[in-house]
Enzyme design. Structure first.
Site, PDB file in Angstrom:
ATOM      1  NE  ARG A 261      77.115  27.925  46.587  1.00  0.00           N
ATOM      2  CZ  ARG A 261      77.344  27.299  45.444  1.00  0.00           C
ATOM      3  NH1 ARG A 261      77.911  27.965  44.436  1.00  0.00           N
ATOM      4  NH2 ARG A 261      77.027  26.024  45.304  1.00  0.00           N
ATOM      5  CG  ASP A 285      78.054  33.557  37.819  1.00  0.00           C
ATOM      6  OD1 ASP A 285      77.295  34.006  36.942  1.00  0.00           O
ATOM      7  OD2 ASP A 285      78.050  32.366  38.184  1.00  0.00           O
ATOM      8  CD  GLU A 290      73.152  33.311  43.576  1.00  0.00           C
ATOM      9  OE1 GLU A 290      72.581  32.231  43.257  1.00  0.00           O
ATOM     10  OE2 GLU A 290      74.370  33.397  43.728  1.00  0.00           O
ATOM     11  CG  HIS A 309      74.757  30.910  40.571  1.00  0.00           C
ATOM     12  ND1 HIS A 309      74.506  30.669  41.904  1.00  0.00           N
ATOM     13  CD2 HIS A 309      75.740  30.024  40.231  1.00  0.00           C
ATOM     14  CE1 HIS A 309      75.280  29.691  42.346  1.00  0.00           C
ATOM     15  NE2 HIS A 309      76.040  29.283  41.341  1.00  0.00           N
TER      16      HIS A 309
END
Length: 359
Positions: A261, A285, A290, A309
């Site tokens: 996260r 990632d 995001e 992500h």
């Protein structure tokens, strides 16, 4: 720096990585779920809403149907980008189960859902292989300076064979990988790292023995790791566990990998460590926000690889994520108790919406 428990008891206790689920067809197609409370007392089909178009490999059994929106659904299958909380339970009175197509459920208020008789469940086995492979890919890409090498080639400045791969390019054989969290994904990444000849250090407050590598305290991990990979949930305790203090305690040239996260990393501290040269690179990632906006200072760096992500969403992985979430939802809606139910209070007879007569 020595924090106490870094994630709450409500988070499922990490376990050694099981064998990955090979079948991508929906479990409910071939199995009878245990029976408990009747969902509605009617013979109509169970209504499921999935927040994205499911792959054709996801089979919806004859007693269920897909609907176009959550307002018509008995159960929803959802990703991590929308809150499911007290307000959602009030707005969707037919809703009986929220199934997260993934392991993290920080966008689902489990207690609020349970108070409304809405079950919440997740799919912790589904993203294991895809996410561990993605973390490995990020680690190798950053360690080998692939991004910078490609950029020099595209710019016509690569030179001939035998040139340096780039400042700080590493061999990982004999290096130390530090895992912050060693559940399904972390332990599988650890096995991959051992196959590369790396030594694995593990910090996980739930484990008495590491399923891979050596169990150490957090101070030891910061001091010894050449690569630190994060595999913990986002909680108040883990927020910004990567910060100026922890980065300062790490070896010069360390690489940070985050497929968990974005909240685990203080990005301003990360940028400062990159700018100073203390941090060798990062593979991310997950970020805050995001996705990162164009022009963000983490983008465009040769020693930083950022993906939006997508670690778990390989062609096989997305089937597994959605199929297992549908499976969990259908078990609940048929009157059973799914394996990954997050709060059994949702089944209390005084609130359980499966006994509702709502149409």
């Amino acid at each position: 720096m020595r924090p106490g428990l870094l994630w709450p008891v409500a988070w499922p206790v990490p376990t050694p990585c099981p064998l990955p689920m090979r079948s991508t067809r929906c479990w409910a197609e071939n199995h009878d779920s245990p029976r408990g409370s009747s969902m509605t007392g009617s013979d109509r089909r169970i209504r499921i809403w999935i927040d994205r178009t499911p792959p054709s490999e996801v089979v919806i059994p004859p007693d269920a149907e897909l609907v176009d929106g959550p307002e018509d659904a008995d159960g929803v299958v959802v990703a991590a980008d929308r809150p499911w909380d007290d307000d959602a339970c009030r707005r969707f009175p037919n809703l009986k189960v929220v199934a997260r197509s993934g392991i993290g459920y920080d966008n689902v208020d489990v207690a609020a859902c349970a108070a409304h008789g809405v079950a919440a469940c997740n799919t912790p086995d589904a993203p294991t292989v895809s996410t561990a492979e993605h973390a490995l890919a990020l680690m190798l890409a950053v360690a080998k300076r692939l991004k910078g090498s490609e950029a020099r080639l595209a710019a016509g400045t690569a030179g001939g064979p035998g040139r340096l791969a780039g400042p700080g390019a590493l061999e990982l054989d004999g290096r130390n990988l530090g895992l912050v969290g060693c559940g399904r994904i972390g332990s599988l990444l650890g096995r991959y790292a051992e196959a590369l000849g790396m030594d694995v250090l593990v910090y996980d407050p739930y484990l008495e023995a590491a399923p891979v590598g050596e169990l150490v305290d957090l101070d030891q991990l910061w001091a010894k790791a050449d690569v630190v990979s994060l595999h913990a949930p986002a909680t108040p305790e883990t927020r910004h566990i990567i910060n100026s203090d922890s980065l300062g305690a790490m070896r010069p040239g360390v690489i940070i990998i985050n497929c968990a996260r974005g909240a685990l990393v203080d990005q301003e501290a990360l940028l400062a460590a990159l700018d100073s040269g203390h941090l060798g690179g990062a593979g991310l990632d997950v970020t805050e926000p995001e996705p990162l906006p164009p022009g963000h200072p983490l983008l465009g760096r040769d020693n930083v690889v950022v993906t939006p992500h997508v670690a778990s969403t390989t062609s096989v992985g997305i089937v597994r994520l959605i199929a297992q979430a549908v499976e969990q939802a259908l078990i609940w809606l048929r009157g059973g108790i799914p394996e990954h139910l997050l709060d059994p209070a949702a089944a209390h007879p005084g609130v359980d919406r499966r006994t509702s007569t709502a149409p």
